[in-house]
Design a protein around this motif. Structure first.
Motif, PDB file in Angstrom:
ATOM      1  N   MET B  38      17.389  53.422 -29.998  1.00 14.65           N
ATOM      2  CA  MET B  38      16.664  53.998 -28.865  1.00 14.65           C
ATOM      3  C   MET B  38      16.954  53.271 -27.549  1.00 14.65           C
ATOM      4  O   MET B  38      16.690  53.795 -26.482  1.00 14.65           O
ATOM      5  CB  MET B  38      15.140  53.948 -29.089  1.00 14.65           C
ATOM      6  N   ARG B  40      19.518  52.802 -26.009  1.00 16.55           N
ATOM      7  CA  ARG B  40      20.414  53.581 -25.167  1.00 16.55           C
ATOM      8  C   ARG B  40      19.649  54.515 -24.219  1.00 16.55           C
ATOM      9  O   ARG B  40      20.082  54.798 -23.123  1.00 16.55           O
ATOM     10  CB  ARG B  40      21.343  54.392 -26.060  1.00 16.55           C
ATOM     11  N   MET B  41      18.505  55.003 -24.685  1.00 19.27           N
ATOM     12  CA  MET B  41      17.719  55.919 -23.848  1.00 19.27           C
ATOM     13  C   MET B  41      17.161  55.220 -22.614  1.00 19.27           C
ATOM     14  O   MET B  41      17.092  55.793 -21.544  1.00 19.27           O
ATOM     15  CB  MET B  41      16.546  56.518 -24.639  1.00 19.27           C
ATOM     16  N   SER B  42      16.746  53.978 -22.825  1.00 22.65           N
ATOM     17  CA  SER B  42      16.090  53.285 -21.719  1.00 22.65           C
ATOM     18  C   SER B  42      17.073  52.932 -20.613  1.00 22.65           C
ATOM     19  O   SER B  42      16.685  52.614 -19.493  1.00 22.65           O
ATOM     20  CB  SER B  42      15.382  52.030 -22.235  1.00 22.65           C
ATOM     21  N   VAL B  44      18.984  55.026 -19.253  1.00 20.50           N
ATOM     22  CA  VAL B  44      19.196  56.204 -18.407  1.00 20.50           C
ATOM     23  C   VAL B  44      17.985  56.401 -17.499  1.00 20.50           C
ATOM     24  O   VAL B  44      16.843  56.340 -17.949  1.00 20.50           O
ATOM     25  CB  VAL B  44      19.373  57.468 -19.294  1.00 20.50           C
ATOM     26  N   ASN B  45      18.264  56.647 -16.238  1.00 23.25           N
ATOM     27  CA  ASN B  45      17.169  56.903 -15.313  1.00 23.25           C
ATOM     28  C   ASN B  45      16.715  58.360 -15.449  1.00 23.25           C
ATOM     29  O   ASN B  45      17.489  59.291 -15.259  1.00 23.25           O
ATOM     30  CB  ASN B  45      17.647  56.631 -13.882  1.00 23.25           C
ATOM     31  N   THR B  46      15.448  58.526 -15.787  1.00 22.32           N
ATOM     32  CA  THR B  46      14.921  59.890 -15.978  1.00 22.32           C
ATOM     33  C   THR B  46      13.703  60.118 -15.084  1.00 22.32           C
ATOM     34  O   THR B  46      12.842  60.939 -15.388  1.00 22.32           O
ATOM     35  CB  THR B  46      14.512  60.113 -17.450  1.00 22.32           C
TER      36      THR B  46
END
Lengths: 483, 95, 477
Positions: B38, B40-42, B44-46
């Motif tokens: 997970m 990897r998700m953090s 990315v700027n969302t």
């Protein structure tokens, strides 16, 4: 008869070359002869023969459908009134649903014959069919390898000709991956195209039922019956179902095929890559134009999926509590004991792992970091597909990084197992339709080519698959020992 | 990020999921491995991304307020582990 | 130290739909156990929820009635917890995006109006029931109630006394019944409330730690439960203790609240959007349609009844409790052409009494507005006396004939013929010399005796005004 496709058998039945009863008995015998594959959890010979008899009557009366009298089999995730529905779990080992799934009803209305219920990973959680309470399924191309999952029983049965065709469900690749590993054709429709009513939920916003067949034409026939709006499913989409066979023969000249570079990078077996390259070359010959594209967020699909799917499953599987149906532990001392033991004893390891993961991801303090984040990533992935499909007609790529792996090989390493779904998962997150079609062999084991289309473009995907199958015969190969 | 055996026991209790004592460590290990994925998700700027709960951008359909179901208690309770006088029985509920 | 109480209420109103919020099972109260629980209500595998339009419409009507924001986009979420009366292991409710946003309700306390804020109102499904009578030491579960639509109405912590809480709850009760969205039957649990109660030293701005008192099902108990809880909290704080945030159950038999540990444990509900349901979109057209159907609200109606009909507060309060009753009154007023007071008196008096006795609602009244109007018109024009009218009312109740036919058939027409009355009066004066003597010597009460005698002789048909007038003339001459 087992070498014939659904389309061919349908013609034979109409012409009364053979009866449905004969055809059904023939397949029942094959199922009996090839029990070593363990592809069926339940075989229903009496029901099948009764349905076959009724189908013959219907054909005699000239009231038949293309599927009338065709022996098919259902993945054991679809509820069938009167026949046990296990979902591959001890939890439902004796569950007799008091209703049938909409998909099952539709096949019954079409006059199809149900041979039985097919083995699957427990609650559709798995990529190898090894999580089934009823034992793993063997890949007919090499019985020491897995057939893929979770619709492994469906793929093995169709591949070994133990059913003319079968239903599957696909949450993260569960139709396409086993179809690829067993050398058959599998279609995951657009989310909402096929009713989920009576299909036991794994991850509701990702689950979609679809056909698993020998050929694209057979998939078109099956999907014709499966697709359609269902008022019992709020997520079912109310748009007309096109005639899926009408456009099968359209030319592919000018077809724009997008190849995302993220699909062909590190991790893809080079022999598989070479096989796919020949398949794409074949498309070029058919007049297609190949365009290199990029979908930068694809790499986020696995983490997003392994938050969203477990989160949904953690709630979906709470109903299995030993109170109203299903497994109940012996002599519970109190309520908590009833819950924890019934669920602890009724579910297998992989299911527990995902329930735990999902429960954790939704719990106070972690919701934003995991669940909400994953939903935002999901949006990014879906936008990648929308952008790509605005420039190309179809996206092509691998279904699996390699051919079927050995039974037991990845069971102790769940993460490695999850990573094998790398090419299929993003499609479910976006909700677009996708197919796997046989594209060749590596060391005697089948390789699948994935075709991904825009929302509700199943007719186009079937056309693209069918045209390939007109110039190749990979889909006609039969595993040794099942000829 | 790694989870301890204690974390696993807490989550298992929330999920009312019995886990064999000897398996707790393995679950902690597997879940920690999943959490590593997970990360990897953090990266990315969302910040300006709307969460997506459904693949289809559609509205809930509304059903007419009509009684369409009939009593099927018998069929439903044939499959129940323990019933009496039409009721599902469970160990005593203490409020 | 002087303490101030802070109260917020969460009211659960069962919506009066025919079928459940997510299934086509019936919602009738009191059916045999589990005969109204379908596959969806039982949480069988693979079955799916579909939202009932009427539940949405009712929530929107309520929102409009409290002048709340109606959410154009609302979302159903799963609230996860294990309990045997909750078949799916989660309740479908609303969390981040409720259908009804901020609104308000005005209550009256000692003649003063106080505005109570409504934070939100959201749709959710009710749970089943656990039956605790003994089944060999086991509990029985009835899921008939599971899936019944609920509107949970959450107030701001704006109430400062148990009285205010009761006034708010009564007002809400009156409103949901008036709107026809809830039958308000508290014995059957159609309208119930949880109270969040805390105390703080007077003047302090921050709230104290609150306790939530669960499932209070009468106005009386709301007051008692809150007062008890306040006393408990003050006593605890004053003796050096600390209030813990917890759920407490009001025991009406012992008249006390006690901690519900079972509900407390691990209440991490893990809300997330229900993937089986899509967002509910309420567009302007839907809102406009409901607005057009929105009835005149109770407050507006009360003001109008006062201005238009000049009725007393009590009659207005009774007549405007439900819309059908108010409509009935207005129909009678229009049709009969009588004074409003006469109409109101008969409706709130004889008619209501008869309906109560028969256990009927106004809609099922054996005497419709038209037939009651016929009766009142004959009272108004002096054809019959009030006393005779009661007889006619009885006959109206028992038959389908109209008032005029009954009056004619039974010969009940009031006699205003002064000649006939005079003859009788003369005879009675002649027959009762000693009573005449008493009256004339100042015993005024004897007058009633003469009226009674005359009416008796004329079988109640004499016009009482005429009898009074003539008697006075004769006796005083």
């Amino acid at each position: 008869m087992h070498t014939k496709t659904l389309a061919e058998l349908s013609l034979g039945l109409q012409a009364k070359t053979y009866s449905s009863v004969e055809l059904t008995q023939f397949f029942l015998n094959r199922i009996d002869q090839h029990q070593q594959l363990n592809s069926y959890i339940t075989v229903t010979p009496e029901l099948a023969l009764a349905q076959a008899k009724a189908a013959d009557q219907r054909i005699a009366n000239g009231m038949s459908d293309l599927l009338t009298g065709i022996p098919i089999a259902q993945k054991d995730i679809f509820c069938t009134q009167g026949v046990i529905t296990t979902c591959g779990s001890k939890m439902l080992a004796n569950f007799n649903a008091p209703y049938s799934a909409t998909v099952v009803d539709k096949f019954n209305q079409a006059g199809a014959v149900m041979l039985g219920k097919l083995n699957m990973d427990e609650f559709a959680m798995g990529s190898s069919n090894e999580t089934s309470y009823f034992g793993s399924v063997k890949n007919p191309w090499n019985i020491n390898t897995v057939p893929g999952g979770s619709s492994g029983g469906s793929a093995a049965a169709v591949s070994a000709r133990l059913a003319v065709c079968a239903t599957g469900t696909d949450t993260g690749g569960s139709i396409r991956q086993p179809a690829a590993l067993c050398g058959i054709t599998g279609l995951k429709p657009t989310y909402g195209r096929v009713s989920r009513y009576g299909m036991i939920a794994y991850a509701s916003s990702l689950d979609q039922g679809g056909p698993m067949t020998r050929s694209a034409e057979d998939a078109a026939i099956m999907l014709q019956t499966m697709a359609g709006f269902d008022e019992k499913d709020s997520t079912s989409v109310d748009i007309p179902v096109p005639d899926y066979r009408i456009g099968l023969n359209k030319s592919l000249v000018g077809l724009k095929i997008g190849l995302p570079k993220e699909f062909f990078g590190e991790g893809l077996d080079e022999n598989v890559a070479a096989t796919l390259a020949s398949a794409i070359a074949e498309y070029r010959k058919l007049g297609a134009e190949i365009i290199d594209i990029s979908m930068p967020n694809l790499k986020l699909a696995i983490p997003a999926y392994y938050v969203i799917a477990p989160a949904e499953c953690s709630a979906n599987l709470s109903r299995f509590d030993g109170v109203r149906y299903g497994y109940r532990c012996e002599s519970p001392v109190d309520l908590t004991d009833l819950y924890t033991r019934s669920r602890g004893e009724g579910f297998g390891k992989e299911v527990k792992r995902r329930i735990l993961m999902g429960t954790y991801a939704l719990s106070t303090g972690y919701y934003d970091a995991y669940y909400l984040k994953a939903q935002k990533i999901r949006r990014l992935i879906s936008e990648d597909f929308k952008a790509a499909l605005a420039t190309v007609d179809v996206i092509m790529g691998p279904v699996t990084p390699s051919t079927a792996f050995g039974i037991g090989e990845k069971m102790d390493d769940p993460i490695a197992m999850y990573l094998s779904d790398i090419y299929t998962i993003a499609i479910n997150l976006a909700g677009v339709p996708a197919m796997s079609i046989p594209a060749g062999f590596v060391a005697g084991m089948p390789v699948g080519l994935q075709l991904i289309g825009d929302y509700f473009s199943e007719d186009r995907l079937l056309n693209i698959a069918h045209q390939y199958q007109q110039v190749t015969d990979w889909h006609n190969f039969i595993p040794t020992g099942f000829e | 990020m790694s989870l301890t055996a204690d974390d696993v026991n807490k989550i298992a209790h929330l999920a009312r999921l019995g886990i064999d004592k000897q398996d707790v460590g393995a679950y902690a290990n597997d879940l920690s491995g999943m959490l590593d994925l997970m990360i990897r998700m953090s990266e990315v700027n969302t910040d300006h991304v709307e969460p997506m709960a459904h693949p289809m951008d559609q509205a809930q359909r509304l059903r007419a307020d009509e009684v369409t179901e009939i009593n099927q208690r018998e069929a439903f309770q044939v499959i129940a582990p323990q019933v009496e006088a039409g009721l599902y029985l469970v160990p005593k509920v203490i409020e | 130290m002087e303490w101030e109480t802070v109260i917020g209420l969460e009211v659960h109103a069962q919506l009066a739909t025919r079928s459940k919020i997510f299934s086509g099972a019936a919602t009738v109260y009191g059916a045999e156990p589990n005969t109204q629980a379908c596959a969806v209500d039982l949480g069988l595998p693979g079955v799916l929820p579909v939202l009932n339009q009427e539940a949405v419409r009712m929530a929107v009507i309520f929102g409009m009635a409290i002048e709340a924001h109606i959410a154009p986009y609302s979302v159903f979420a799963r609230k996860n917890y294990f309990y045997p009366d909750l078949p799916k292991g989660y309740q479908i409710s609303q969390m981040d995006h409720p259908i009804v946003g901020v609104g308000h309700l005005d209550i009256e306390i000692d003649g003063l109006i106080k505005r109570i804020g409504v934070t939100r109102a959201h749709l959710e499904e009710d749970a089943g029931k656990s039956l605790h009578e003994d089944f060999h030491g086991l509990t029985g579960i009835d899921l008939n109630r599971a899936g019944t639509p609920l509107l949970e109405i959450v107030s701001e912590p704006d109430m400062r006394t148990a009285k205010e809480a009761v006034a708010y709850m009564r007002k809400l009760h009156e409103l949901v019944r008036y709107l026809g969205i809830c039958d308000g039957n508290m014995q059957e649990g159609s309208f119930r409330c949880d109270a969040n109660v805390s105390v703080r030293p007077k003047g302090q701005v921050e709230f104290g730690t609150r306790a939530e008192i669960k499932n209070i099902n009468s106005f009386k108990f709301v007051e008692k439960a809150i007062n008890h809880e306040v006393e408990r909290q003050i006593a605890l704080i004053e003796s050096g203790g600390k209030i813990v945030q917890e759920t407490r159950l009001y025991d009406s038999v012992k008249d006390e609240t006690r901690s519900m540990r079972s509900k407390e444990e691990a209440n991490d509900y893990r809300y997330f959007p229900d993937p089986d349901l899509l967002p509910v979109i309420i567009d302007e057209a839907f809102k406009a349609q409901i607005k057009a159907e929105l009835p005149e609200l109770p407050e507006a109606k009360k003001l109008r009844f006062k201005a238009e009909y000049h009725l007393d507060e009590e009659s207005i309060a009774i007549l405007t409790v439900t819309r059908p009753l108010a409509d009935y009154f207005e129909a009678v007023y229009k049709k009969s052409g009588c004074e409003a007071k006469l109409c109101a008196n008969w409706i709130t008096g004889d008619l209501s009494a008869a309906l109560n006795k028969a256990g009927l609602e106004i809609n099922a009244s054996p005497i419709n507005a038209e037939r009651l109007s016929g009766l009142l018109a004959r009272i108004s024009d002096n054809t019959i006396s009030g006393k005779i009218a009661k007889q006619v009312f009885e006959l109206l109740w028992q038959s389908t004939a109209n008032a005029d036919d009954i009056i004619a058939e039974q010969g009940l027409t009031q006699i205003s013929d002064t000649g006939a009355i005079e003859t009788i009066i003369d005879k009675i004066i002649a027959d009762n010399p000693s009573q005449v003597e008493q009256y004339r010597s100042g015993k005024d009460k004897m007058f009633a005796f003469f009226v009674g005698q005359v009416m008796k002789a004329m079988q109640g048909k004499a016009n009482p005004a005429e009898v009074n007038k003539m008697l006075k003339e004769k006796l005083n001459s």
